[in-house]
Scaffold this active site. Sequence first.
Site, short mmCIF file in Angstrom:
data_model
loop_
_atom_site.label_atom_id
_atom_site.label_comp_id
_atom_site.label_asym_id
_atom_site.label_seq_id
_atom_site.Cartn_x
_atom_site.Cartn_y
_atom_site.Cartn_z
CG HIS A 17 -1.93 -1.07 1.23
ND1 HIS A 17 -3.29 -0.82 1.09
CD2 HIS A 17 -1.82 -2.42 1.32
CE1 HIS A 17 -3.95 -1.97 1.11
NE2 HIS A 17 -3.08 -2.95 1.25
CG ASP A 114 -4.85 2.14 1.97
OD1 ASP A 114 -5.76 1.35 2.30
OD2 ASP A 114 -3.89 1.81 1.27
CB SER A 282 6.90 -6.94 0.39
OG SER A 282 5.50 -6.71 0.59
CB ALA A 347 14.57 -9.05 -5.97
CB SER A 369 3.88 -8.31 -8.25
OG SER A 369 4.76 -8.17 -7.17
CD GLU A 372 6.33 -3.38 -9.52
OE1 GLU A 372 6.19 -2.47 -8.68
OE2 GLU A 372 6.87 -4.48 -9.25
#
Length: 487
Positions: A17, A114, A282, A347, A369, A372
């Site tokens: 978030h 949020d 994560s 990473a 993710s 991305e």
Amino acid sequence: MKSPLKLYFLPYISPGHMIPLSEMARLFANQGHHVTIITTTSNATLLQKYTTATLSLHLIPLPTKEAGLPDGLENFISVNDLETAGKLYYALSLLQPVIEEFITSNPPDCIVSDMFYPWTADLASQLQVPRMVFHAACIFAMCMKESMRGPDAPHLKVSSDYELFEVKGLPDPVFMTRAQLPDYVRTPNGYTQLMEMWREAEKKSYGVMVNNFYELDPAYTEHYSKIMGHKVWNIGPAAQILHRGSGDKIERVHKAVVGENQCLSWLDTKEPNSVFYVCFGSAIRFPDDQLYEIASALESSGAQFIWAVLGKDSDNSDSNSDSEWLPAGFEEKMKETGRGMIIRGWAPQVLILDHPSVGGFMTHCGWNSTIEGVSAGVGMVTWPLYAEQFYNEKLITQVLKIGVEAGVEEWNLWVDVGRKLVKREKIEAAIRAVMGEAGVEMRRKAKELSVKAKKAVQDGGSSHRNLMALIEDLQRIRDDKMSKVAN
């Protein structure tokens, strides 16, 4: 020229978030508007490097002692059990009056918060300023959530948890099972009530902001706007705007455990679309037996790979010996042959995905993710675990058709991931489907979406236009309010 806006951003204290909302804040600051991110003392260290003349941080100490937490535990990335999660959530709730006092005494032109802060909707109403809701998810997933509400929800009409059903009323045919739904959808509980409270707070708000681009799921943006009665602003992918340089890509909020040169020099030796990247976000720490299955599948697939593994760094006291989660000689063999690289920790994901040698991505389907991966134009192997991740899987595999499922059958709480093993045979088959001849069409579609994502964030692109339109709307609301006060 209209005067700059004053905006407060309130991110939830979890990487999934915090990263995208802080990136959204930077987009507004880069346009010359005065942005303040409200966060806690420890989380400020993650955001400090982004402060500029137009972006500042307002720090509020988190009452960890009152909540029974150790000093410095201020982010859900550090939480491994439900009891600690409950304490952190309680500590966060204690901040409400402190944050309200700060905002009330220094009113902004807009509050961007949020979804987990529903009370900001009433606060914004009292101050007569708009509240924008930030969802760390995509609008397709929000449409799926809406489809599971009410007495006619499709999962209520099946006889078993593993019977496939169609989610009706959507722009595309979408199928899933009851076992893949969140526990609070299958069996209403206290969290279900919280979801309804967040939904009601959203309906009171001015609109929704998401880290996405309109061209990815346009019919769902329109569908959701019609259901909720307010506008959706797709103003992403933010990473495409902010992280065009490799330095930005490797150092986002968290520090990567490998350097840029180490990653790039290895990737530069590989052919285009030949490397398979494996990362589960994560927060995911799989049990050793599941990691062993993944390693075995990577080895037998023949694919070259980069695998990011959390909780297996040398300083982790809970980490068992490598023999517990890696086949004998696995890492040494991969190093010697140059076939694979294991990254033990955080990473530089955007840097890796954007490299032309990377053609596939095994992902937990968290939205950051996912977007991305879409932006990088890679085919995906989907391995959803919790939250809205199974919804994102259906977007990837059934709507966009840029990925295949690894074969995960059940939604679990994040503390219970890996309870039901996904066997190496299924994993290997999915890797081969994406990286082999069968994956050519998937990768072609993924590349097309990547081009659209990059166009969306350029001047005149859909996300850029949405950002500028939202700014104009907020300035108009502010100016109208000032005119009424003056008269």
